[in-house]
Scaffold this motif. Structure first.
Motif, PDB file in Angstrom:
ATOM      1  N   SER A 107      37.588  34.066  31.564  1.00 18.26           N
ATOM      2  CA  SER A 107      38.142  34.779  32.720  1.00 18.26           C
ATOM      3  C   SER A 107      37.246  35.907  33.208  1.00 18.26           C
ATOM      4  N   LYS A 112      42.261  38.413  34.246  1.00 21.85           N
ATOM      5  CA  LYS A 112      42.835  38.294  32.901  1.00 21.85           C
ATOM      6  C   LYS A 112      44.364  38.345  32.922  1.00 21.85           C
ATOM      7  N   ASP A 113      44.921  39.279  33.696  1.00 22.94           N
ATOM      8  CA  ASP A 113      46.382  39.405  33.710  1.00 22.94           C
ATOM      9  C   ASP A 113      47.042  38.245  34.452  1.00 22.94           C
ATOM     10  N   TYR A 115      45.952  35.097  34.164  1.00 15.40           N
ATOM     11  CA  TYR A 115      46.068  34.037  33.151  1.00 15.40           C
ATOM     12  C   TYR A 115      47.181  34.354  32.160  1.00 15.40           C
ATOM     13  N   ARG A 116      47.304  35.613  31.772  1.00  9.98           N
ATOM     14  CA  ARG A 116      48.400  35.986  30.856  1.00  9.98           C
ATOM     15  C   ARG A 116      49.743  35.690  31.526  1.00  9.98           C
ATOM     16  N   LYS A 121      47.189  32.474  26.358  1.00 14.81           N
ATOM     17  CA  LYS A 121      47.202  33.441  25.271  1.00 14.81           C
ATOM     18  C   LYS A 121      45.792  33.954  25.018  1.00 14.81           C
ATOM     19  N   ASP A 122      45.677  35.254  24.744  1.00 12.13           N
ATOM     20  CA  ASP A 122      44.389  35.795  24.303  1.00 12.13           C
ATOM     21  C   ASP A 122      44.022  35.092  23.003  1.00 12.13           C
TER      22      ASP A 122
END
Ligand SMILES: CC(C)(COP(=O)(O)OP(=O)(O)OC[C@H]1O[C@@H](n2cnc3c(N)ncnc32)[C@H](O)[C@@H]1OP(=O)(O)O)[C@@H](O)C(=O)NCCC(=O)NCCS
Length: 133
Positions: A107, A112-113, A115-116, A121-122
């Motif tokens: 990402s 990033k947020d 995808y979250r 998941k990280d």
């Protein structure tokens, strides 16, 4: 708003993808028309989103269709962001690859947020051999 999604379009012009990347702010110097075209040819799946015959969303992934899929690019036209189009593009990639496949992505910081928010998941147990250009 009526958004049309096309999976694995046969007549997609890499110039349109280039312009979408430009509008979405992800056009780095290494994103040339030739490289975008090669990426399209090497993709396991491409999903596009259209409004009034205008390309407003694009994502592509590589995969073995068995265990892993990796999202290569994802972009939604800024005029159309925040309406679930990015989520739908990723969902259609996931549906096409099947539920045996883990979907991964490298990402950008700003996404990033996103995808979250759509369920990624990280995951720290991952190794990358970076490209040189
Ligand atoms: C990242 C991007 C694809 C998201 O597309 P989008 O169509 O705006 O996203 P969606 O409307 O489908 O959003 C889905 C969810 O993610 C959340 N979300 C979207 N962008 C977000 C962001 N930048 N930060 C935090 N959450 C975000 C939304 O709030 C929504 O959550 P909800 O369902 O709980 O309300 C789009 O902003 C984009 O093209 N950005 C520029 C290019 C880029 O960064 N691409 C990723 C390269 S890895």
């Amino acid at each position: 708003m009526n958004i049309d999604y096309v999976i694995n379009p046969t007549d997609l012009d890499p110039h349109d993808v280039f312009e979408l990347f430009q509008r979405a702010g992800i056009l780095k110097p290494n994103k040339t028309i030739g490289r975008i075209s090669r990426s399209m040819k090497g993709s396991a799946v491409i999903v596009t989103a259209w409004h009034n015959n205008r390309l407003i969303g694009y994502s592509n992934a590589i995969s073995d269709f068995s265990w892993v899929g990796h999202i290569s690019q994802l972009a939604v036209d800024p005029e159309y962001q925040g309406q679930g189009i990015g989520r739908n593009l990723v969902e259609k990639i996931k549906q096409t690859l099947g539920d045996e496949v883990s979907l991964m992505v490298h990402s950008s910081e700003v996404a990033k947020d996103f995808y979250r928010a759509i369920g990624f998941k990280d995951y720290h147990d991952m190794f990358v051999l970076p490209r040189s250009r």
